[in-house]
Design a protein around this motif. Structure first.
Motif, PDB file in Angstrom:
ATOM      1  N   GLN A  54       0.734  -1.186  -0.016  1.00 21.90           N
ATOM      2  CA  GLN A  54       0.039   0.065  -0.066  1.00 21.90           C
ATOM      3  C   GLN A  54       0.875   1.311   0.090  1.00 21.90           C
ATOM      4  O   GLN A  54       0.717   1.903  -0.867  1.00 21.90           O
ATOM      5  CB  GLN A  54      -0.939   0.066   1.190  1.00 21.90           C
ATOM      6  CG  GLN A  54      -1.592   1.367   1.476  1.00 21.90           C
ATOM      7  CD  GLN A  54      -2.492   1.600   0.398  1.00 21.90           C
ATOM      8  OE1 GLN A  54      -3.227   0.622  -0.354  1.00 21.90           O
ATOM      9  NE2 GLN A  54      -2.603   2.886   0.151  1.00 21.90           N
ATOM     10  N   ASP A  73      -4.763   0.861  -5.578  1.00 23.34           N
ATOM     11  CA  ASP A  73      -5.690   1.093  -4.315  1.00 23.34           C
ATOM     12  C   ASP A  73      -6.638   2.251  -4.278  1.00 23.34           C
ATOM     13  O   ASP A  73      -7.679   2.281  -3.640  1.00 23.34           O
ATOM     14  CB  ASP A  73      -4.537   1.757  -3.074  1.00 23.34           C
ATOM     15  CG  ASP A  73      -3.556   2.955  -3.536  1.00 23.34           C
ATOM     16  OD1 ASP A  73      -3.491   2.996  -4.700  1.00 23.34           O
ATOM     17  OD2 ASP A  73      -3.201   3.586  -2.764  1.00 23.34           O
ATOM     18  N   GLY A  98      -0.647 -11.588  -3.957  1.00 24.51           N
ATOM     19  CA  GLY A  98      -1.552 -10.759  -3.057  1.00 24.51           C
ATOM     20  C   GLY A  98      -1.447  -9.140  -3.797  1.00 24.51           C
ATOM     21  O   GLY A  98      -0.377  -8.563  -4.081  1.00 24.51           O
ATOM     22  N   ASP A 107      -5.538  -5.175  -5.783  1.00 23.52           N
ATOM     23  CA  ASP A 107      -6.756  -5.454  -6.265  1.00 23.52           C
ATOM     24  C   ASP A 107      -6.680  -6.833  -6.858  1.00 23.52           C
ATOM     25  O   ASP A 107      -5.586  -7.335  -7.083  1.00 23.52           O
ATOM     26  CB  ASP A 107      -7.203  -4.323  -7.097  1.00 23.52           C
ATOM     27  CG  ASP A 107      -6.684  -4.126  -8.606  1.00 23.52           C
ATOM     28  OD1 ASP A 107      -5.529  -4.714  -8.744  1.00 23.52           O
ATOM     29  OD2 ASP A 107      -7.120  -3.495  -9.379  1.00 23.52           O
ATOM     30  N   ARG A 108      -8.008  -7.297  -7.445  1.00 18.51           N
ATOM     31  CA  ARG A 108      -7.733  -8.757  -7.879  1.00 18.51           C
ATOM     32  C   ARG A 108      -6.994  -8.809  -9.269  1.00 18.51           C
ATOM     33  O   ARG A 108      -6.452  -9.663  -9.245  1.00 18.51           O
ATOM     34  CB  ARG A 108      -9.154  -9.290  -8.087  1.00 18.51           C
ATOM     35  CG  ARG A 108      -9.254 -10.753  -8.325  1.00 18.51           C
ATOM     36  CD  ARG A 108     -10.378 -11.377  -8.233  1.00 18.51           C
ATOM     37  NE  ARG A 108     -10.545 -12.469  -9.146  1.00 18.51           N
ATOM     38  CZ  ARG A 108      -9.934 -13.751  -8.794  1.00 18.51           C
ATOM     39  NH1 ARG A 108      -9.523 -13.957  -7.691  1.00 18.51           N
ATOM     40  NH2 ARG A 108      -9.879 -14.655  -9.458  1.00 18.51           N
ATOM     41  N   THR A 150      -4.508 -13.602  -3.431  1.00 21.93           N
ATOM     42  CA  THR A 150      -5.086 -13.130  -2.178  1.00 21.93           C
ATOM     43  C   THR A 150      -4.790 -11.558  -1.997  1.00 21.93           C
ATOM     44  O   THR A 150      -4.527 -11.006  -3.180  1.00 21.93           O
ATOM     45  CB  THR A 150      -4.444 -13.744  -0.731  1.00 21.93           C
ATOM     46  OG1 THR A 150      -5.105 -13.131   0.296  1.00 21.93           O
ATOM     47  CG2 THR A 150      -2.890 -13.425  -0.773  1.00 21.93           C
ATOM     48  N   THR A 151      -4.904 -10.919  -0.914  1.00 18.95           N
ATOM     49  CA  THR A 151      -4.787  -9.352  -0.804  1.00 18.95           C
ATOM     50  C   THR A 151      -3.261  -9.371  -0.617  1.00 18.95           C
ATOM     51  O   THR A 151      -2.594 -10.101  -0.066  1.00 18.95           O
ATOM     52  CB  THR A 151      -5.530  -8.803   0.181  1.00 18.95           C
ATOM     53  OG1 THR A 151      -5.226  -9.363   1.677  1.00 18.95           O
ATOM     54  CG2 THR A 151      -7.276  -9.238   0.071  1.00 18.95           C
TER      55      THR A 151
END
Ligand SMILES: NC(=O)c1ccc[n+]([C@@H]2O[C@H](COP(=O)([O-])OP(=O)(O)OC[C@H]3O[C@@H](n4cnc5c(N)ncnc54)[C@H](O)[C@@H]3O)[C@@H](O)[C@H]2O)c1
Length: 422
Positions: free
Chosen positions: A129, A146, A180, A183-184, A205-206
């Motif tokens: 992030q 994000d 991860g 976003d997907r 996953t995230t």
């Protein structure tokens, strides 16, 4: 689905980045490898790795010769960027993400719409992030997942590395991988890119879940090794052989105690648990205690060897192994090196260091006339005390007979395990 990205840039060409770059290149992708170390880049350009990893030189020579892998010190435009730079801890055990920030800053000018950025370096939770925030501040003309999920200009994911040095090329291909995404779409793009060679099971996953799962894996190893190391001190105090006690306990169908050793070393396990502890100190007393138990083991062994040496007028001490684990040349955070340094500082005796994987002593031991790099035969023959610190395969010929007239401190369990196997 496999990737449509044809040009990949790997930032950081060390134990993780270089084999990854070479493997992508061996699958026909154009790879630009970037490292700030000019000596490493020069070596790679000549088709040689700047560290030992079985078979890496063979693959590297082929992909450098074919032109599929090109090494440079300055990032260039690419379709995907993989960041594999160091993430150490500072003296106060806080995470030092300076290299990740520098790597992100270096790729920001060449980023373009449609690019994928994957962080592979082991990082504290929230780092992916923060990477998006940093890139946005440097490239306000581009959007990131994000703030623009599923429709951003640049995709950003975290995919931790799990390779075991010494088996890197095989494990890169076979190991399970986690992708991860912020976003997907980013997670899917990362998986599609690695599909060029990664055939193991995978999970999407995230980013925070992927970041924490990597830290948890290493904290799990650390806690379990700490239990074995603590047992080694308990057995020592009881005058019992820890290896036999563990073998007996492991006869229980639901007990599987790991092996004790000289401590815990390397670039990952002694470092990564602190990333969790730094974030949540009040929730992680066990993680902290494990770190302390493992960090204490080399002190215990150095004290033990120095105490024995003090009984001799001019002791000669053979120390077998300096690497942080068997069969590698990697001395980073090595407990064995810590023991050797401590004994040298204390001038505990003449140290004959046996480390078949290095050609010269590390800086901390070089230039002293009481420390020499020696062969196994010479060191064992000359020594009063033999400290077995690493269970390198090349030491496997040792047994109770070969060191019968010596005082042996066997932190690696080499003799106990040889006796058990016989
Ligand atoms: N070594 C392992 O077995 C292993 C396993 C899993 C995860 N990891 C993680 O992977 C990451 C990399 O580890 P490693 O062992 O490959 O480290 P390394 O030190 O072997 O290699 C890192 C490379 O990055 C280069 N570098 C530093 N800053 C740079 C920058 N700004 N731009 C370009 N290059 C830069 C260094 O010169 C070095 O060659 C770390 O976060 C580590 O924790 C390592």
């Amino acid at each position: 689905m496999t990737t449509t990205r044809q040009t990949i840039s790997v930032i950081g060409l060390g134990y993780v980045g270089l084999p990854t770059a070479a493997t992508f290149a061996s699958r026909g992708l154009q790879v630009i490898g970037v490292d700030i170390r000019e000596d490493a880049v020069a070596r790679i350009r000549s088709g040689e790795a700047h560290f030992i990893e079985p078979d890496l030189d063979i693959v590297l020579r082929a992909v450098v010769t074919s032109g599929n892998l090109r090494a440079t010190t300055v990032p260039e435009a690419a379709d995907a960027f993989l960041i594999a730079v160091p993430t150490p801890i500072r003296d106060d055990r806080s995470a030092d993400l300076g290299a990740v920030r520098a790597a992100l800053a270096s790729i920001a000018p060449v980023l373009k719409r449609g690019d994928l950025v994957i962080i592979e370096s082991t990082c504290p939770v929230g780092s992916t992030q923060k990477a998006a925030e940093q890139l946005r501040s440097l490239r306000p003309d581009l959007s990131f997942p994000d703030t623009a999920p599923e429709c951003s200009d640049v995709l950003l994911a975290y995919s931790p590395e799990r390779i075991l040095p010494g088996q890197t090329l095989r494990e890169l291909i076979d190991n399970p991988r986690t992708y991860g995404g912020l976003d997907r779409r980013s997670a899917v793009a990362a998986r599609d890119l690695y599909a060029a060679f990664a055939t193991g099971p995978n999970r999407l996953t995230t980013a925070p879940a992927a970041e924490l799962s990597k830290l948890v894996e290493n904290a799990y190893r650390d806690v379990n090794v700490a239990f074995a190391n603590e047992l080694s001190l308990v057995c020592d105090a009881f005058g019992l052989d820890v290896w036999s006690v563990i073998r007996l306990a492991n006869l229980h169908p639901r007990v599987n105690i790991l092996s004790p050793g000289a401590g815990v070393g390397g670039h990952c396990i002694p470092v990564d648990p602190w990333f969790i502890h730094e974030a949540l100190p009040n929730h992680t007393p066990l993680i902290r205690a494990a770190r302390e138990v493992n960090d204490n083991k080399p002190h215990f062994l150095a004290d033990r060897i120095a105490t024995i040496a003090s009984r001799f007028r001019e002791p000669t001490i053979a120390l077998l192994g300096l690497a942080y684990k068997p069969n590698v040349d990697d001395l980073r955070e090595s407990p064995a090196l810590h023991i050797a340094n401590a004994l040298a500082e204390r001038q505990a005796g003449r140290l004959m260091i046996v480390e078949p994987h290095i050609r010269e002593l590390p800086a901390s031991l070089r230039g002293r006339n009481d420390v020499v790099l020696s062969s196994l035969g010479e060191a064992v023959a000359s020594a009063d005390i033999v400290g077995i610190l690493v269970a390198h395969d090349r030491f496997r010929g040792l047994n109770a007979g070969t060191v019968a007239s010596k005082i042996v401190v066997d932190a690696a369990g080499l003799l106990a395990n040889a006796a058990e196997a016989a």
